[in-house]
Design a protein around this motif. Structure first.
Motif, PDB file in Angstrom:
ATOM      1  N   ALA A  17      15.126  -2.189   5.574  1.00 40.23           N
ATOM      2  CA  ALA A  17      15.678  -2.823   4.376  1.00 40.23           C
ATOM      3  C   ALA A  17      14.713  -2.690   3.207  1.00 40.23           C
ATOM      4  O   ALA A  17      15.109  -2.353   2.086  1.00 40.23           O
ATOM      5  N   ALA A  18      13.422  -2.927   3.442  1.00 41.59           N
ATOM      6  CA  ALA A  18      12.430  -2.798   2.372  1.00 41.59           C
ATOM      7  C   ALA A  18      12.313  -1.354   1.899  1.00 41.59           C
ATOM      8  O   ALA A  18      12.230  -1.089   0.692  1.00 41.59           O
ATOM      9  N   ALA A  19      12.307  -0.412   2.847  1.00 38.60           N
ATOM     10  CA  ALA A  19      12.219   1.005   2.464  1.00 38.60           C
ATOM     11  C   ALA A  19      13.450   1.410   1.657  1.00 38.60           C
ATOM     12  O   ALA A  19      13.333   2.099   0.639  1.00 38.60           O
ATOM     13  N   TYR A  20      14.619   0.963   2.069  1.00 41.02           N
ATOM     14  CA  TYR A  20      15.851   1.289   1.352  1.00 41.02           C
ATOM     15  C   TYR A  20      15.795   0.747  -0.073  1.00 41.02           C
ATOM     16  O   TYR A  20      16.127   1.450  -1.027  1.00 41.02           O
ATOM     17  N   VAL A  21      15.367  -0.490  -0.217  1.00 44.76           N
ATOM     18  CA  VAL A  21      15.286  -1.089  -1.553  1.00 44.76           C
ATOM     19  C   VAL A  21      14.294  -0.320  -2.417  1.00 44.76           C
ATOM     20  O   VAL A  21      14.571  -0.017  -3.580  1.00 44.76           O
ATOM     21  N   GLY A  22      13.146   0.032  -1.877  1.00 45.37           N
ATOM     22  CA  GLY A  22      12.139   0.759  -2.653  1.00 45.37           C
ATOM     23  C   GLY A  22      12.630   2.110  -3.126  1.00 45.37           C
ATOM     24  O   GLY A  22      12.517   2.450  -4.303  1.00 45.37           O
ATOM     25  N   PHE A  23      13.179   2.873  -2.219  1.00 48.42           N
ATOM     26  CA  PHE A  23      13.657   4.203  -2.591  1.00 48.42           C
ATOM     27  C   PHE A  23      14.877   4.119  -3.506  1.00 48.42           C
ATOM     28  O   PHE A  23      15.006   4.886  -4.444  1.00 48.42           O
ATOM     29  N   SER A  24      15.764   3.179  -3.239  1.00 46.14           N
ATOM     30  CA  SER A  24      16.943   3.036  -4.080  1.00 46.14           C
ATOM     31  C   SER A  24      16.566   2.566  -5.483  1.00 46.14           C
ATOM     32  O   SER A  24      17.129   3.038  -6.475  1.00 46.14           O
ATOM     33  N   ALA A  25      15.614   1.659  -5.565  1.00 44.15           N
ATOM     34  CA  ALA A  25      15.198   1.160  -6.877  1.00 44.15           C
ATOM     35  C   ALA A  25      14.561   2.266  -7.710  1.00 44.15           C
ATOM     36  O   ALA A  25      14.761   2.331  -8.927  1.00 44.15           O
ATOM     37  N   ASP A  26      13.806   3.135  -7.063  1.00 46.69           N
ATOM     38  CA  ASP A  26      13.115   4.169  -7.826  1.00 46.69           C
ATOM     39  C   ASP A  26      13.950   5.436  -8.010  1.00 46.69           C
ATOM     40  O   ASP A  26      13.872   6.074  -9.049  1.00 46.69           O
ATOM     41  N   TYR A  27      14.722   5.805  -7.033  1.00 45.93           N
ATOM     42  CA  TYR A  27      15.512   7.030  -7.138  1.00 45.93           C
ATOM     43  C   TYR A  27      16.960   6.780  -7.553  1.00 45.93           C
ATOM     44  O   TYR A  27      17.661   7.699  -7.947  1.00 45.93           O
TER      45      TYR A  27
ATOM     46  N   PHE B 194       6.429  13.298  -6.648  1.00 48.86           N
ATOM     47  CA  PHE B 194       5.444  12.588  -5.841  1.00 48.86           C
ATOM     48  C   PHE B 194       5.168  11.207  -6.428  1.00 48.86           C
ATOM     49  O   PHE B 194       5.132  10.207  -5.704  1.00 48.86           O
ATOM     50  N   GLY B 195       4.974  11.135  -7.736  1.00 51.11           N
ATOM     51  CA  GLY B 195       4.723   9.845  -8.390  1.00 51.11           C
ATOM     52  C   GLY B 195       5.872   8.882  -8.163  1.00 51.11           C
ATOM     53  O   GLY B 195       5.669   7.697  -7.871  1.00 51.11           O
ATOM     54  N   ARG B 196       7.077   9.385  -8.274  1.00 50.24           N
ATOM     55  CA  ARG B 196       8.258   8.551  -8.068  1.00 50.24           C
ATOM     56  C   ARG B 196       8.296   8.047  -6.617  1.00 50.24           C
ATOM     57  O   ARG B 196       8.571   6.882  -6.357  1.00 50.24           O
TER      58      ARG B 196
ATOM     59  N   ALA C 226       5.922   1.604  -2.885  1.00 48.20           N
ATOM     60  CA  ALA C 226       5.275   0.329  -3.193  1.00 48.20           C
ATOM     61  C   ALA C 226       6.126  -0.836  -2.697  1.00 48.20           C
ATOM     62  O   ALA C 226       5.697  -1.978  -2.723  1.00 48.20           O
ATOM     63  N   ALA C 227       7.318  -0.521  -2.206  1.00 48.93           N
ATOM     64  CA  ALA C 227       8.142  -1.557  -1.580  1.00 48.93           C
ATOM     65  C   ALA C 227       7.439  -2.121  -0.354  1.00 48.93           C
ATOM     66  O   ALA C 227       7.833  -3.159   0.168  1.00 48.93           O
ATOM     67  N   ALA C 228       6.388  -1.446   0.071  1.00 52.35           N
ATOM     68  CA  ALA C 228       5.578  -2.005   1.154  1.00 52.35           C
ATOM     69  C   ALA C 228       5.025  -3.362   0.738  1.00 52.35           C
ATOM     70  O   ALA C 228       4.753  -4.212   1.583  1.00 52.35           O
ATOM     71  N   ALA C 229       4.913  -3.574  -0.568  1.00 56.05           N
ATOM     72  CA  ALA C 229       4.486  -4.887  -1.062  1.00 56.05           C
ATOM     73  C   ALA C 229       5.533  -5.947  -0.715  1.00 56.05           C
ATOM     74  O   ALA C 229       5.182  -7.109  -0.474  1.00 56.05           O
TER      75      ALA C 229
END
Length: 182
Positions: free
Chosen positions: A68-78, A118-120, A126-129
């Motif tokens: 769930a955290a990984a999905y939110v991080g990638f979805s928020a950024d991409y 890569f930066g993105r 950073a959703a690891a936070a």
């Protein structure tokens, strides 16, 4: 339930994206279409709240919480990039806009493009936070051990585009020489 919510969020993302573009270009209602497109990232706000609530209510952290955290991080950024990409192609196909330019394929421009990706990806990991926040909110290391594993996975996920970007920097592809016509 959390995995179902993740799948539902992904489906809702694509349904809202398709509906927003269809309303915007096919029905020629740009404001309503834009409103639907704005709702696309809002779908993802539900996931972290449900995941943390599950942990706060006594649940033990599992792969689904990290996912769930990984999905939110990638979805928020991409997510907005996907919306922008789809919008440009839909506008070209149905509204007569110019054809979108493809990503650069050669030389320094390609390397810069890869470093941006890569930066993105690094920002999205950073959703690891979020996982660390969940660990601290639950305050029970025994129930949150699986989240640490996901933090490592998300960090490794940023390594792949770093290798690709570095390879394009160190060994850039050269544009093929034009062959003489005769």
């Amino acid at each position: 339930m959390l995995v179902t919510l993740i799948i539902g969020s992904e489906i809702a993302f694509w349904v809202l994206l398709g509906a927003g573009l269809a309303v915007r270009y096919l029905l020629r209602r740009p404001r309503v279409g834009a409103a639907l497109l704005v709702c696309v990232p809002l779908v993802d706000l539900v996931l972290p709240a449900v995941a943390v609530a599950d942990l706060r209510d006594g649940g033990t952290a599992a792969a689904r919480h990290g996912l769930a955290a990984a999905y939110v991080g990638f979805s928020a950024d991409y997510g907005h990039c996907v919306v922008r990409w789809a919008d440009a192609r839909f506008a070209h196909r149905f509204a007569g806009s110019p054809k979108p330019s493809p990503a650069p394929r050669y030389g320094r421009a390609r390397a810069v493009h890869e470093w941006r990706l890569f930066g993105r990806t690094a920002v999205s990991t950073a959703a690891a936070a979020l996982l660390e926040l969940a660990v601290r909110l639950v305050a029970d290391a025994g129930r949150t051990a699986a989240l640490g594993e996901w933090q490592v996975r998300m960090g490794a996920a940023a390594g792949i585009p770093a290798v690709v970007a570095a390879s394009h920097t160190l060994w850039p592809r050269r544009e093929p020489a034009s062959s003489p016509r005769g």
